[in-house]
Write a protein that holds these residues in place. Structure first.
Motif, PDB file in Angstrom:
ATOM      1  N   GLU A  96      64.194  64.066  27.645  1.00 21.86           N
ATOM      2  CA  GLU A  96      65.460  63.105  29.351  1.00 21.86           C
ATOM      3  C   GLU A  96      65.119  63.659  30.223  1.00 21.86           C
ATOM      4  O   GLU A  96      65.800  64.020  31.274  1.00 21.86           O
ATOM      5  N   THR A  97      64.095  64.998  30.035  1.00 24.35           N
ATOM      6  CA  THR A  97      63.564  65.551  31.626  1.00 24.35           C
ATOM      7  C   THR A  97      63.333  64.475  31.946  1.00 24.35           C
ATOM      8  O   THR A  97      63.321  64.058  33.896  1.00 24.35           O
ATOM      9  N   THR A  98      62.381  63.470  31.976  1.00 19.68           N
ATOM     10  CA  THR A  98      61.393  62.171  32.624  1.00 19.68           C
ATOM     11  C   THR A  98      62.702  61.642  33.073  1.00 19.68           C
ATOM     12  O   THR A  98      62.861  61.555  34.476  1.00 19.68           O
ATOM     13  N   ARG A 144      56.388  68.286  40.314  1.00 19.55           N
ATOM     14  CA  ARG A 144      56.369  67.677  39.667  1.00 19.55           C
ATOM     15  C   ARG A 144      55.632  66.585  39.563  1.00 19.55           C
ATOM     16  O   ARG A 144      55.564  65.766  38.434  1.00 19.55           O
ATOM     17  N   SER A 169      63.449  67.533  24.868  1.00 21.03           N
ATOM     18  CA  SER A 169      63.768  67.315  25.842  1.00 21.03           C
ATOM     19  C   SER A 169      62.620  66.736  26.758  1.00 21.03           C
ATOM     20  O   SER A 169      63.555  66.659  28.701  1.00 21.03           O
ATOM     21  N   VAL A 170      61.229  66.724  26.849  1.00 19.21           N
ATOM     22  CA  VAL A 170      59.981  65.876  28.319  1.00 19.21           C
ATOM     23  C   VAL A 170      61.272  64.135  27.810  1.00 19.21           C
ATOM     24  O   VAL A 170      61.057  64.003  29.427  1.00 19.21           O
ATOM     25  N   TYR A 230      57.847  72.004  31.332  1.00 20.75           N
ATOM     26  CA  TYR A 230      58.164  70.593  31.670  1.00 20.75           C
ATOM     27  C   TYR A 230      59.103  70.365  32.276  1.00 20.75           C
ATOM     28  O   TYR A 230      59.942  70.239  33.284  1.00 20.75           O
ATOM     29  N   PRO A 231      60.313  70.941  31.277  1.00 18.88           N
ATOM     30  CA  PRO A 231      61.851  70.304  31.587  1.00 18.88           C
ATOM     31  C   PRO A 231      62.047  71.702  32.978  1.00 18.88           C
ATOM     32  O   PRO A 231      63.126  71.495  33.168  1.00 18.88           O
ATOM     33  N   LYS A 232      61.862  73.188  33.095  1.00 15.90           N
ATOM     34  CA  LYS A 232      61.806  73.787  34.229  1.00 15.90           C
ATOM     35  C   LYS A 232      61.434  73.377  35.764  1.00 15.90           C
ATOM     36  O   LYS A 232      61.653  74.367  36.014  1.00 15.90           O
ATOM     37  N   CYS A 264      57.352  58.309  36.724  1.00 11.57           N
ATOM     38  CA  CYS A 264      58.638  58.633  35.140  1.00 11.57           C
ATOM     39  C   CYS A 264      58.690  57.193  34.418  1.00 11.57           C
ATOM     40  O   CYS A 264      58.603  57.387  33.449  1.00 11.57           O
ATOM     41  N   GLU A 303      65.480  62.336  33.304  1.00  7.78           N
ATOM     42  CA  GLU A 303      66.548  62.619  34.897  1.00  7.78           C
ATOM     43  C   GLU A 303      65.743  62.984  35.770  1.00  7.78           C
ATOM     44  O   GLU A 303      66.488  62.339  37.040  1.00  7.78           O
ATOM     45  N   TRP A 304      64.704  63.204  35.609  1.00  8.57           N
ATOM     46  CA  TRP A 304      63.648  63.027  37.604  1.00  8.57           C
ATOM     47  C   TRP A 304      64.382  61.970  37.750  1.00  8.57           C
ATOM     48  O   TRP A 304      64.276  61.931  39.332  1.00  8.57           O
TER      49      TRP A 304
END
Length: 182
Positions: A115-117, A86, A112-113, A77-79, A134, A119-120
């Motif tokens: 944080e990534t969410t 996405r 990580s999920v 997911y974060p990658k 998100c 960021e998106w």
């Protein structure tokens, strides 16, 4: 059907019917979920998108098969950099049955999920469809992390200032839910 056969199939334009058929084939175990996840990172964006579309449908048609590789998906997911992928990744993360299975995952993966969410959500290049997904993902995670509700509310208010119709609709709904839970 193996991974190479799937790649050949998704190298062509797909219809929703074909996606359903391919996801059911993958759901039977003829292609591993991990292989489909790997194809979502394919160097040709259209092929990666089609693989992500199939991945989302595997969750719908065969959740047990999908959940067997949930950790692989959460690690991927974060990658994910492909904006079209996405959209499907975020739709998968919005699914309540995915969220409910996160109890068994490490704090590192969940962090990580989250944080990534975020960021998106704040990335100006993120399409609206992903951003609104998100919002729902982060709303779910507010139960795990109290600070999310505090961070999410001002972010939604900011996005509503110049937001599209989709952002207005989803953002207002999330704000109402946050106010009810306060």
């Amino acid at each position: 059907m193996n991974s190479e056969d799937l790649l050949k199939e998704i190298s062509k334009t797909l219809t929703k019917h074909k996606v359903e058929k391919l996801s059911k084939i993958a759901a039977k175990g003829e292609v591993s979920v991990t292989s489909v996840i790997e194809l979502t990172f394919y160097h040709e964006p259209a092929i990666a998108f089609r693989a992500a579309w199939i991945l989302e449908h595997i969750l719908i048609h065969a959740p047990k098969r999908f959940f067997a590789d949930l950790e692989t998906f959460l690690s991927a997911y974060p990658k994910q950099k492909n904006q079209s992928c996405r959209r499907h990744y975020s739709k998968i993360m919005m699914a309540r049955n995915v969220y409910d299975r996160l109890e068994n995952m490490s704090a590192e993966i969940i962090d990580s999920v989250v944080e990534t969410t975020f960021e998106w959500l704040i990335d100006e290049q993120t399409p609206v469809a992903v951003k609104v997904n998100c919002l729902d993902i982060l709303f779910l995670f507010r139960k795990k992390y109290d600070w999310i509700a505090d961070e999410l509310k001002p972010q939604v208010e900011f996005l509503l200032k110049d937001g599209s119709a989709a952002m207005q609709s989803r953002g207002k709904r999330i704000l109402k839910k946050l106010e009810r839970k306060a």
